[in-house]
Design an enzyme around this catalytic site. Structure first.
Site, PDB file in Angstrom:
ATOM      1  N   LYS A  84      -9.359  -2.348  -7.075  1.00  0.00           N
ATOM      2  CA  LYS A  84      -8.473  -2.815  -6.460  1.00  0.00           C
ATOM      3  C   LYS A  84      -7.592  -3.672  -8.178  1.00  0.00           C
ATOM      4  O   LYS A  84      -8.344  -4.100  -8.703  1.00  0.00           O
ATOM      5  CB  LYS A  84      -8.800  -3.744  -5.486  1.00  0.00           C
TER       6      LYS A  84
HETATM    7  C1  LIG Z   1      -8.601  -0.067   0.236  1.00  0.00           C
HETATM    8  C2  LIG Z   1      -8.091  -0.371   0.898  1.00  0.00           C
HETATM    9  C3  LIG Z   1      -8.281  -1.474   2.120  1.00  0.00           C
HETATM   10  C4  LIG Z   1      -9.946  -1.789   2.580  1.00  0.00           C
HETATM   11  O1  LIG Z   1     -10.244  -2.305   1.502  1.00  0.00           O
HETATM   12  P1  LIG Z   1     -11.981  -2.815   1.317  1.00  0.00           P
HETATM   13  O2  LIG Z   1     -11.652  -3.750   1.089  1.00  0.00           O
HETATM   14  O3  LIG Z   1     -12.673  -1.145   0.858  1.00  0.00           O
HETATM   15  O4  LIG Z   1     -12.581  -3.177   3.028  1.00  0.00           O
HETATM   16  C5  LIG Z   1      -7.463  -1.676   3.441  1.00  0.00           C
HETATM   17  N1  LIG Z   1      -6.357  -0.883   3.189  1.00  0.00           N
HETATM   18  C6  LIG Z   1      -5.452   0.242   2.444  1.00  0.00           C
HETATM   19  C7  LIG Z   1      -4.243  -0.068   2.364  1.00  0.00           C
HETATM   20  C8  LIG Z   1      -6.375   0.247   1.064  1.00  0.00           C
HETATM   21  O5  LIG Z   1      -6.015   0.737  -0.108  1.00  0.00           O
END
Ligand SMILES: *Cc1c(COP(=O)(O)O)cnc(C)c1O
Length: 401
Positions: A189
């Site tokens: 991210k």
């Molecule tokens: C990555 C992601 C999540 C989940 O995030 P985590 O921190 O891995 O739990 C939720 N929604 C979207 C759109 C994502 O891309």
């Protein structure tokens, strides 16, 4: 990486500051949630302008906590998009509520008109997802929510660094605000703690409830006594979860957050380079850039024009891989997962635009430390694949460059 010429889809940017802070944390004797997590929360609050920030171990946990703390449960419907990671839908199922899917706009984000068409007396909340870091039409969503008395929880997993109407997500705009915003610090991210997340809110009662639920339903005051004074006594007030973020992870987050605007700038420069290279190619569509300065460019989702190409998306990705370029797809629509299909296939969940979108999307490599040379290598590969597979003569293309 064994192949030095391979351009991966994503590489995290971790500097010496992060490494040193983790080492200092390890030497400090305090590894779990403590001073560094409190500092990360304070810094994140300052960055977003939200009143409250609670660090958690994932965005999934943040979404689940917000839904649970808002007492959304069995019999309730929650509207979200089919173009999202399964976490968004799984957390709705975790609280026993029923997910309802609304179709998307051409920009890939949830369509407020489709949300409006799917509101029933059972609808309790909307979870918009800012796909790729492009902000959703929050004003339209907030207006719908106010009109129907619904909660809004933003899935901002892609949107650390995204701005909307002149400020970070999570802030009030013209008297409107979301109930909670869920952020992700997963390894790929915009900023990362390896695994981690944050939930922000302006609602003090909601923040307090999420804090209790975040740690087994143990009362906050008792927990502080336990942690700070070594007192052994605590009480469980309700059934909670184990969602706290450790200081080892927060040590990374504190320094990632300082670089968030620089990361967004670097991502934007790569995205602009791609768009300049692709905008005159008739066989692809470039992703919308949104309002100036708002998009955080978590992803660069190229759209193929399948009517002008002799290959499909899967083959396109194979061709990129042959040229040693990593690519991905965001996302496999929710109804295409076997577990979700039984309810997602119901007539009121039909999302034909999302299914058509899926067939033509390719996420290209995009990360802050990517060089312009790497971006040009990717762009040249895309141009080469297009040139080898176009079904209409190039004479169709407007204006030679
Ligand atoms: C990555 C992601 C999540 C989940 O995030 P985590 O921190 O891995 O739990 C939720 N929604 C979207 C759109 C994502 O891309």
């Amino acid at each position: 990486m064994s192949d030095p010429k391979f351009i991966p889809f994503h590489v995290p940017s971790i500097g010496e500051e992060e490494i040193q802070e983790v080492v200092d944390t390890l030497r400090s004797g305090w590894l779990t949630t403590g001073e560094r997590t409190a500092r990360f929360e304070r810094d994140f609050k300052a960055y977003t302008g939200a009143q409250h920030a609670l660090a958690v171990n994932s965005c999934t946990a943040a979404l689940h906590l917000a839904l649970a703390a808002l007492d959304i449960g069995p019999g309730d419907e929650v509207i979200t998009t089919p173009i999202t990671f399964c976490a968004t839908v799984n957390t709705i199922l975790h609280v026993g509520a029923t997910p309802v899917l609304a179709d998307i706009l051409p920009d890939g984000n949830i369509d407020p008109a489709s949300i409006a068409a799917r509101i029933t007396p059972r609808t309790r909340a909307i979870i918009p997802v800012h796909l790729a870091g492009l902000p959703c039409d929050m004003e339209a969503i907030w207006r719908l929510a106010r009109q129907h008395g619904l909660r809004v929880i933003e899935d901002a997993a892609h949107a650390a660094g995204t701005r909307y109407r002149g400020a970070s997500l999570g802030c009030e705009r013209g008297g409107f605000r979301s109930d909670a915003v869920a952020w992700s610090f997963y390894a790929t991210k915009n900023i990362t703690t390896g695994e981690g997340g944050m939930v922000t809110t302006d609602d003090a009662a909601l923040a307090a409830r999420m804090k209790v639920l975040c740690l087994h339903g143990i009362s906050k005051d008792a927990w502080n006594r336990y942690a700070e004074n070594g007192s052994w006594f605590y009480q469980v007030l309700e059934e909670g979860f184990k969602y706290n973020l450790s200081d080892v992870q927060s040590a990374i987050g504190i320094h990632q957050l300082k670089k968030i605007d620089r990361f967004a700038e670097a991502r934007r420069a790569i995205a602009e380079r791609y768009t300049r290279r692709f905008r005159d190619l008739e066989e692809v569509e470039t992703p919308p850039a949104g309002e100036p300065g708002e998009h955080s460019w978590h992803l660069y989702i190229l759209r193929l024009r399948l009517d002008r190409l002799g290959i499909d998306r899967n083959r396109f990705i194979e061709e990129l891989k042959r040229r040693r370029i990593g690519a991905s797809v965001h996302f496999i629509p929710i109804p295409l997962h076997p577990y979700f299909a039984p309810w997602a296939d119901l007539p009121h969940n039909q999302c034909p635009r999302a299914l058509a979108f899926y067939e033509r999307i390719v996420s290209l490599p995009l990360f802050p430390d990517m060089t312009m040379e790497q971006a040009d290598t990717v762009a040249a590969a895309v141009e080469e694949i297009v040139a080898a597979n176009r079904t209409r003569p190039v004479a169709d293309v407007v204006g030679a460059r």
